[in-house]
Design an enzyme around this catalytic site. Structure first.
Site, short mmCIF file in Angstrom:
data_model
loop_
_atom_site.label_atom_id
_atom_site.label_comp_id
_atom_site.label_asym_id
_atom_site.label_seq_id
_atom_site.Cartn_x
_atom_site.Cartn_y
_atom_site.Cartn_z
N THR A 16 0.73 -1.17 -0.35
CA THR A 16 -0.35 0.09 0.11
C THR A 16 0.73 1.09 0.10
OG1 THR A 16 -1.92 1.20 0.91
CG2 THR A 16 0.31 -0.25 2.33
N ASN B 26 -0.63 3.69 1.46
CA ASN B 26 -1.22 4.84 2.04
C ASN B 26 -1.20 4.92 3.87
OD1 ASN B 26 -3.81 5.04 4.16
ND2 ASN B 26 -5.13 4.79 2.40
N ALA B 27 -0.70 5.76 3.91
CA ALA B 27 0.13 6.18 5.24
C ALA B 27 -1.04 5.28 6.68
CB ALA B 27 -0.37 7.65 5.61
N LYS C 186 -3.12 2.78 6.20
CA LYS C 186 -3.07 1.45 6.84
C LYS C 186 -1.52 1.19 7.07
CE LYS C 186 -6.37 0.76 2.49
NZ LYS C 186 -5.91 0.34 1.23
N ASP D 7 -7.44 -5.98 0.01
CA ASP D 7 -8.35 -4.95 -1.12
C ASP D 7 -10.09 -4.85 -0.31
OD1 ASP D 7 -9.00 -4.27 -3.24
OD2 ASP D 7 -10.73 -5.47 -3.78
N SER D 8 -10.69 -3.75 -0.56
CA SER D 8 -11.72 -3.49 0.59
C SER D 8 -12.80 -2.07 -0.61
CB SER D 8 -11.51 -2.91 1.70
OG SER D 8 -10.89 -1.69 1.50
N LYS E 271 -13.58 3.20 15.47
CA LYS E 271 -13.38 2.62 14.26
C LYS E 271 -12.01 1.02 14.17
CE LYS E 271 -13.75 2.79 8.86
NZ LYS E 271 -13.44 3.60 7.63
N HIS F 77 -13.56 -3.33 9.38
CA HIS F 77 -13.15 -4.88 8.27
C HIS F 77 -11.92 -4.80 8.30
CE1 HIS F 77 -13.68 -0.75 6.71
NE2 HIS F 77 -13.67 -1.80 5.13
P1 IMP Z 1 -9.06 -0.21 -0.51
O1 IMP Z 1 -9.26 -1.26 -1.69
O2 IMP Z 1 -8.70 0.59 0.53
O3 IMP Z 1 -8.58 1.26 -1.77
O4 IMP Z 1 -10.34 0.48 -0.73
C1 IMP Z 1 -11.29 0.77 -1.66
C2 IMP Z 1 -12.29 1.41 -1.32
O5 IMP Z 1 -13.26 0.81 -0.52
C3 IMP Z 1 -11.87 3.02 -1.14
O6 IMP Z 1 -11.92 3.84 -2.20
C4 IMP Z 1 -13.72 3.58 -0.27
O7 IMP Z 1 -14.21 3.24 -1.16
C5 IMP Z 1 -13.65 1.60 0.09
N1 IMP Z 1 -13.72 1.57 1.49
C6 IMP Z 1 -13.03 0.48 1.42
N2 IMP Z 1 -12.69 0.81 2.97
C7 IMP Z 1 -13.56 1.93 3.48
C8 IMP Z 1 -13.89 2.16 4.42
O8 IMP Z 1 -12.99 1.79 6.16
N3 IMP Z 1 -14.45 3.34 5.26
C9 IMP Z 1 -15.12 4.17 3.92
N4 IMP Z 1 -15.05 3.63 2.66
C10 IMP Z 1 -14.41 2.39 2.34
#
Ligand code: IMP
Length: 199
Positions: free
Chosen positions: A8, A10-11, A13, A70-71, A176, A181
């Site tokens: 990642t 992302n700081a 994370k 991945d989220s 949070k 998740h």
């Molecule tokens: P990533 O896989 O972490 O880049 O997340 C993909 C996208 O899912 C993000 O750009 C958000 O749109 C959404 N998302 C994932 N986790 C969260 C959260 O905890 N809060 C709000 N949006 C989330």
């Protein structure tokens, strides 16, 4: 010292996984800190596929344990959309004010029982011997009727938590992380790595 590379940039994370790995004697490095730069095309159709695609792409450049996540948000009334397309929904550059309002509009007149939704996070690991591990964790809630809260990011302002009676953008970062998740998936992955004798 054992090293884990977390795929990642992302700081937030990175900080979260470092906090969770504290006391294990494991050093967590970002891709940049590990000197790895790869452009990964996340073209999977499930969170599991995308997390593994990312982890494998980085693992090809290192002998360390690699983790990738991945989220996204699943809205039941919208057949689990935006799902794996959460970041790309309505275009990557569209503001979340607009994306969030669009989801609220799609659910106009829909009663609370049918507004159920969840944030999903899958964390995949590629181990030095090539084996894979994966965990999927969720935070359950429902889509609110208006955006609220100043914390968090993305879809947090419209994601309502029954146990708090407010959105996930209206609770603190610590609150949070304890229920999210991603927090759950990071803690589950730490346990899996410990049980596998990898850390
Ligand atoms: P990533 O896989 O972490 O880049 O997340 C993909 C996208 O899912 C993000 O750009 C958000 O749109 C959404 N998302 C994932 N986790 C969260 C959260 O905890 N809060 C709000 N949006 C989330």
């Amino acid at each position: 010292m054992k090293k884990i590379i977390f795929a990642t940039g992302n700081a937030g994370k990175l900080r979260e996984i470092r906090e969770i790995m504290e006391g294990t004697g494991v050093e967590v490095l970002s891709m940049k800190e590990a000197g790895i730069s790869v452009d990964v095309v996340e073209d999977g159709t499930t969170f599991e596929e995308n997390a593994l695609i990312k982890a494998k792409a980085i693992a090809a450049h290192t002998d360390a344990i690699v983790l990738a996540d991945d989220s996204g948000l699943e809205v039941d009334y919208l057949d689990k959309a935006p799902g794996v397309y959460s970041a790309r929904f309505m275009g990557e550059d569209t503001s979340y004010d607009i994306k969030n309002q669009a989801i609220i509009d799609k659910l106009e007149g829909v009663p609370k029982e049918q507004r159920t939704a969840r944030f999903v996070c899958v964390i995949a690991a590629v181990l030095p011997d090539g084996r894979h591990l994966s965990t999927r964790q969720t935070m359950e809630g429902y889509i609110g009727y208006h955006a609220e809260g100043e914390n968090g990011f993305g879809y947090d302002p419209i994601f309502m938590l029954d146990e708090y009676g407010c959105s996930s953008a209206a609770i603190s970062r610590e609150e949070k992380n304890a229920i999210s998740h991603r927090g759950k998936a990071l803690r589950a992955m730490k346990k899996m790595l410990e049980e596998a004798g990898e850390i």
